[in-house]
Design a protein around this motif. Structure first.
Motif, PDB file in Angstrom:
ATOM      1  N   GLY A 241       0.827  -1.208   0.000  1.00 19.54           N
ATOM      2  CA  GLY A 241       0.000   0.000   0.000  1.00 19.54           C
ATOM      3  C   GLY A 241       0.860   1.255   0.000  1.00 19.54           C
ATOM      4  N   GLN A 242       1.928   1.256   0.795  1.00 23.14           N
ATOM      5  CA  GLN A 242       2.827   2.407   0.831  1.00 23.14           C
ATOM      6  C   GLN A 242       3.577   2.551  -0.486  1.00 23.14           C
ATOM      7  OE1 GLN A 242       2.763   4.630   3.176  1.00 23.14           O
ATOM      8  NE2 GLN A 242       1.328   3.451   4.436  1.00 23.14           N
ATOM      9  N   TRP A 243       3.963   1.415  -1.092  1.00 25.40           N
ATOM     10  CA  TRP A 243       4.604   1.483  -2.409  1.00 25.40           C
ATOM     11  C   TRP A 243       3.661   2.129  -3.426  1.00 25.40           C
ATOM     12  CZ3 TRP A 243       6.427  -4.323  -2.601  1.00 25.40           C
ATOM     13  CH2 TRP A 243       7.449  -4.511  -1.656  1.00 25.40           C
ATOM     14  N   SER A 244       2.410   1.674  -3.403  1.00 25.23           N
ATOM     15  CA  SER A 244       1.432   2.211  -4.343  1.00 25.23           C
ATOM     16  C   SER A 244       1.257   3.718  -4.153  1.00 25.23           C
ATOM     17  CB  SER A 244       0.086   1.500  -4.165  1.00 25.23           C
ATOM     18  OG  SER A 244       0.170   0.135  -4.520  1.00 25.23           O
ATOM     19  N   ALA A 245       1.194   4.148  -2.903  1.00 21.80           N
ATOM     20  CA  ALA A 245       1.006   5.574  -2.619  1.00 21.80           C
ATOM     21  C   ALA A 245       2.145   6.409  -3.191  1.00 21.80           C
ATOM     22  CB  ALA A 245       0.892   5.790  -1.113  1.00 21.80           C
ATOM     23  N   ARG A 246       3.369   5.890  -3.121  1.00 20.62           N
ATOM     24  CA  ARG A 246       4.522   6.660  -3.614  1.00 20.62           C
ATOM     25  C   ARG A 246       4.544   6.753  -5.140  1.00 20.62           C
ATOM     26  NH1 ARG A 246       7.146   4.274   0.978  1.00 20.62           N
ATOM     27  NH2 ARG A 246       7.878   2.478  -0.231  1.00 20.62           N
ATOM     28  N   HIS A 247       3.792   5.900  -5.813  1.00 17.81           N
ATOM     29  CA  HIS A 247       3.753   5.937  -7.273  1.00 17.81           C
ATOM     30  C   HIS A 247       2.757   6.971  -7.807  1.00 17.81           C
ATOM     31  CE1 HIS A 247       6.524   2.817  -8.295  1.00 17.81           C
ATOM     32  NE2 HIS A 247       5.880   1.870  -7.661  1.00 17.81           N
ATOM     33  N   LEU A 248       1.954   7.566  -6.935  1.00 18.66           N
ATOM     34  CA  LEU A 248       0.954   8.534  -7.378  1.00 18.66           C
ATOM     35  C   LEU A 248       1.554   9.934  -7.398  1.00 18.66           C
ATOM     36  CD1 LEU A 248      -2.130   7.146  -5.457  1.00 18.66           C
ATOM     37  CD2 LEU A 248      -1.835   7.195  -7.933  1.00 18.66           C
ATOM     38  N   VAL A 249       1.548  10.530  -8.577  1.00 17.77           N
ATOM     39  CA  VAL A 249       2.124  11.855  -8.761  1.00 17.77           C
ATOM     40  C   VAL A 249       1.063  12.736  -9.414  1.00 17.77           C
ATOM     41  CG1 VAL A 249       4.018  13.172  -9.791  1.00 17.77           C
ATOM     42  CG2 VAL A 249       4.369  10.775  -9.147  1.00 17.77           C
ATOM     43  N   GLY A 250       0.946  13.964  -8.953  1.00 17.35           N
ATOM     44  CA  GLY A 250      -0.073  14.847  -9.500  1.00 17.35           C
ATOM     45  C   GLY A 250       0.481  16.167  -9.978  1.00 17.35           C
ATOM     46  N   ARG A 251      -0.272  16.824 -10.839  1.00 16.69           N
ATOM     47  CA  ARG A 251       0.088  18.178 -11.284  1.00 16.69           C
ATOM     48  C   ARG A 251       0.101  19.116 -10.088  1.00 16.69           C
ATOM     49  NH1 ARG A 251      -3.303  20.434 -16.190  1.00 16.69           N
ATOM     50  NH2 ARG A 251      -1.942  18.920 -17.236  1.00 16.69           N
ATOM     51  N   ASN A 252      -0.800  18.866  -9.149  1.00 16.94           N
ATOM     52  CA  ASN A 252      -0.841  19.598  -7.894  1.00 16.94           C
ATOM     53  C   ASN A 252      -0.594  18.610  -6.754  1.00 16.94           C
ATOM     54  OD1 ASN A 252      -3.270  20.816  -9.789  1.00 16.94           O
ATOM     55  ND2 ASN A 252      -2.022  22.415  -8.836  1.00 16.94           N
TER      56      ASN A 252
END
Length: 238
Positions: free
Chosen positions: A188-199
């Motif tokens: 779950g923590q790995w997945s969270a670190r893969h999320l990148v946003g414009r903001n």
């Protein structure tokens, strides 16, 4: 509380017909929830365990004043891994579902996806559809590579059942590495670190004890209340 429903027929570009449904309260809605089920759910009137969970969640959300948008999904081969084509087909229908209800859209807009439905929602957010989502909840969605979200998403919750274990097998050419199994508190923590946003995105990882991949109870002992937990994350109030 009675759930009012309106069902309409739509068509894919190849001519395949499918249904869309809006479930809503008697009075004005206070939010819009786009609900994307897992790969086990393909029709609006299914009777499986996952169908029943989605139905109960829909009823609870409507009781709290939200309108819920759902649609039939393409049937996929049981027990087979999801493919890029599966995700794109579902993302296309979800995009059209939002477009077809723009005239009744009520903010905040919340996106909730289970498993394959969560991956389909990620496809939408990466492509910038919708332009903004106020809250996103992805259930049982494992993200293995960076996902740049073009849509504006201030917060995103990754929700996993405590018994949702993920196994990996080493490359066939390397027999020295044994299979590996990971628990959701790790991946779950790995997945969270893969999320990148414009903001900036606030990404939270939440575990529901005693539940499996699609938040069904697993094994003996106490387990979390999936519907109550998800209703709370959606944030509607009555």
């Amino acid at each position: 509380m009675n759930v009012h429903q309106r069902t309409q027929w739509r068509g894919d570009p190849d001519g395949t017909r499918y249904r869309t449904r809006r479930s809503f309260p008697a009075g004005p809605a206070n939010a819009t929830v786009l609900l994307a089920g897992p790969g086990s759910v393909s029709v609006l009137d299914g009777e499986g365990r996952d169908d029943r969970l989605l139905g109960e969640l829909t009823g609870r959300l409507v009781a709290r004043g939200a309108q819920v948008l759902t649609c039939d999904m393409p049937v996929r081969e049981p027990n087979s891994p999801s493919t890029e084509a599966d995700q794109l087909a579902r993302a296309g229908r979800l995009s059209h579902l939002l477009d077809a209800h723009q005239h009744v859209l009520v903010r905040p807009l919340v996106l909730v996806g289970f498993s394959l439905g969560g991956l389909a929602l990620l496809h939408l957010l990466r492509s910038g559809r919708p332009a903004r989502a106020d809250t996103v909840v992805l259930v049982g969605t494992v993200i293995e590579e960076d996902a740049f979200l073009t849509s504006r998403v201030p917060s995103l919750d990754l929700v996993y059942g405590g018994f949702d274990l993920v196994g990996y097998v080493a490359d066939a050419d390397d027999e020295t590495l044994p299979p590996a199994v990971f628990a959701p508190d790790m991946y779950g923590q790995w997945s969270a670190r893969h999320l990148v946003g414009r903001n900036s995105i606030e990404v939270r990882v939440r575990l529901l004890e005693g539940l499996g991949h699609t938040l069904q109870p697993c094994g003996k002992g106490p387990h979390g209340d999936a519907v109550s937990a998800l209703t709370s994350l959606v944030g509607t109030t009555k």
